[in-house]
Each structure stands twice: as C-alpha cells, then as structure tokens.
Design an enzyme around this catalytic site. Structure first.
Site, PDB file in Angstrom:
ATOM      1  N   SER A 135      31.596  36.342 -21.210  1.00  0.00           N
ATOM      2  CA  SER A 135      30.735  37.004 -20.233  1.00  0.00           C
ATOM      3  C   SER A 135      29.739  37.884 -20.976  1.00  0.00           C
ATOM      4  O   SER A 135      29.980  38.274 -22.126  1.00  0.00           O
ATOM      5  CB  SER A 135      31.580  37.873 -19.292  1.00  0.00           C
ATOM      6  OG  SER A 135      30.778  38.718 -18.490  1.00  0.00           O
ATOM      7  N   TYR A 148      38.126  44.201 -17.189  1.00  0.00           N
ATOM      8  CA  TYR A 148      37.454  42.929 -17.475  1.00  0.00           C
ATOM      9  C   TYR A 148      36.621  43.036 -18.754  1.00  0.00           C
ATOM     10  O   TYR A 148      36.661  42.137 -19.607  1.00  0.00           O
ATOM     11  CB  TYR A 148      36.585  42.540 -16.289  1.00  0.00           C
ATOM     12  CG  TYR A 148      35.952  41.171 -16.407  1.00  0.00           C
ATOM     13  CD1 TYR A 148      36.725  40.020 -16.258  1.00  0.00           C
ATOM     14  CD2 TYR A 148      34.593  41.027 -16.648  1.00  0.00           C
ATOM     15  CE1 TYR A 148      36.144  38.759 -16.353  1.00  0.00           C
ATOM     16  CE2 TYR A 148      34.005  39.773 -16.738  1.00  0.00           C
ATOM     17  CZ  TYR A 148      34.778  38.641 -16.600  1.00  0.00           C
ATOM     18  OH  TYR A 148      34.211  37.398 -16.692  1.00  0.00           O
TER      19      TYR A 148
END
Length: 276
Positions: A135, A148
């Site tokens: 990501s 995350y």
C-alpha cells in the site's frame, strides 16, 4: 510438459483479488483462487475457478493448503500473489494488543507463513515470482490507520530482505503499492472499527465521528482507480524478465513517494493530516 504457469492469488473473493484472478485467467495462467469463507469458495467455483480455502490466521489451514497446492501443481507453482489483507482503523492509543496482533496475523504473519511454505517449490524449479500487495501506507503514515500502516511497513521490510536473500535462485520478489482502489476495503474496515474500538471512551471520540462518516460513505476518494490498475502491475511483475522491485499505482502513491524525498518530516505531517 504442460507449459501453462500456475499462480495462487489470496484474498480472491472481491476487489483487487477478484479482478486479478479474472485478468490472470484471461492472460492464459492457471489460477488457484484462495478465499477464507466457504460461500466465496462455492461462488468462485461456479465461475470456473480452481479454489482453495485458506485462513491466514490459522497455521494448520496454511499447511494443509500448501500440501494441496503441491499435489495440484505437481510441485510447480510459478507465482504467489499475496493480496489478502484488511485494515484495522483506530488511533494507536486506542488499539488493544489483541486488535493489533490480529492485524499482523493476517497482513504479515500469515502471509509470511504461506510464502515460506510455498517458496521451496519455486527455488527447486529455478523460477518463480512472489508479488506482495502492499500500500501507499507501506511508506507513509496516516492518522487512525496505525495498525495497517505498521503491518504494511513490516511487510515491505520483510520483502526487501527476502528479495536480496533470493538473489540467484530465479525467484523474484515485487511489491505493489496501491493508493485508493475501488474495493470492499472500507466496508471491511468499518466492521473492524466497530468490533475493536471503544469510541465512547476515547478522548478522540469527536474525531472518530468524522472517520465513521468516511468509512460509511460510498463515495470514492480523490484519484481512486479501479482494481484493473493493480492487475496491470501484477501481470508485468509475472511476465517481465526483470520485474520491478516496486510498482506504484495511483497518483497519490507517485506523489507521496517524491514528496517524502524532498519535504521535511514536520511539513510532511501537515500535508498528510490535510489529505487523510
């Protein structure tokens, strides 16, 4: 000998994973699609895919799946696309140990264990591809996404190390760094927020009200792309004789890559707080 190459895709039930299995099948690969839920298993089978049920939080599930993959492929798995993951929202100070551990169990530990189980097949064959779906948050940090952020940063560090250790084996490791992609990520994150964050007891409860509105919204974030943007990067990583180390997908990923190089840390913090 059958020259069709086999690719395992985790998290294939929706979003990036679902689009990727279709793109891979269309491109001539044999696709093994893994999902966690039994209903998704049956749905993908009805669409003509070979499926496996893998729970990345369960070592036994991973071990059994690896044995099945060896039998299905005759020990010749070409590639693994580690796509399965979720986001646990919440401020770092409100994250309990169990919620943080669960985030890492899926996004890092389970992903690593599956890779470790399957890697010997690639090394023995003298070729293979491991593609990690990371990501933009693997290299920048946004507030209320600490779990995350940390899991993806750790995945990237582990992948960079593995890439160097595999030099000369014929196995290449690539990292895809998507920004906003149209998927069910936000809906799944909302569920985890409600499960694990006690908003009423937090000093940040007013900020959480805004974050909840964002999680509940169906509107795309700026510069959102469809999952086909990631599938294009995946195909290049599988097909190129010299795959890239990193594939940056979406405008925000490219932008923040360069900003991080030239903007001082405190100024970068201010920018990130404005766009979150």
């Amino acid at each position: 000998m059958n020259s069709v190459k086999t690719v395992l895709v985790t998290g294939a039930s929706s979003g990036i994973g679902y689009h990727s299995i279709h793109a891979l099948k269309k491109s001539g690969y044999r696709v093994l699609a893994s999902v966690r839920k039994a209903e998704d298993l049956q749905r993908l089978r009805s669409e003509g895919f070979e499926t496996l049920q893998i729970d990345l939080d369960d070592s036994n599930s991973i071990r059994v799946a690896a044995e099945n993959i060896y039998d299905l492929t005759g020990g010749r798995l070409y590639a693994l696309f580690n796509n399965a993951a979720y986001g646990q929202p919440g401020a770092v100070e409100d994250l309990g140990r169990d919620a943080l551990r669960a985030q890492f169990e899926t996004n890092l530990f389970g992903t690593h264990e599956l890779t470790k189980e399957l890697l010997p097949m690639m090394v023995e064959a003298g070729e293979g591809r491991i593609v990690q779906n990371s990501s933009v948050l693997g290299f920048i940090a946004l507030r209320y996404r600490g779990a995350y952020n940390a899991s993806k940063a750790a995945l990237e560090a582990l992948s960079d190390t593995m890439r160097m250790e595999l030099e000369g084996t014929g196995v290449y490791v690539s990292i895809i760094e998507p920004g906003p992609i149209r998927s069910r990520f936000r809906q799944n994150a909302l569920k985890k927020f409600l499960e694990n964050i006690d908003m009423k007891k937090s000093r940040l409860r007013d900020s959480y009200k805004i974050k909840l509105q964002q999680l509940e919204s169906d509107a795309d974030a700026p510069f959102t792309l469809g999952p086909e943007a990631v599938s294009g990067a995946l195909l290049h990583a599988l097909q190129s004789p010299k795959p890239r180390i990193r594939y940056r997908v979406t405008v925000p990923t490219h932008l923040f890559f360069w900003l991080k190089k030239i903007v001082p840390d405190r100024a970068m913090d201010a920018i990130l707080k404005k766009i979150e």
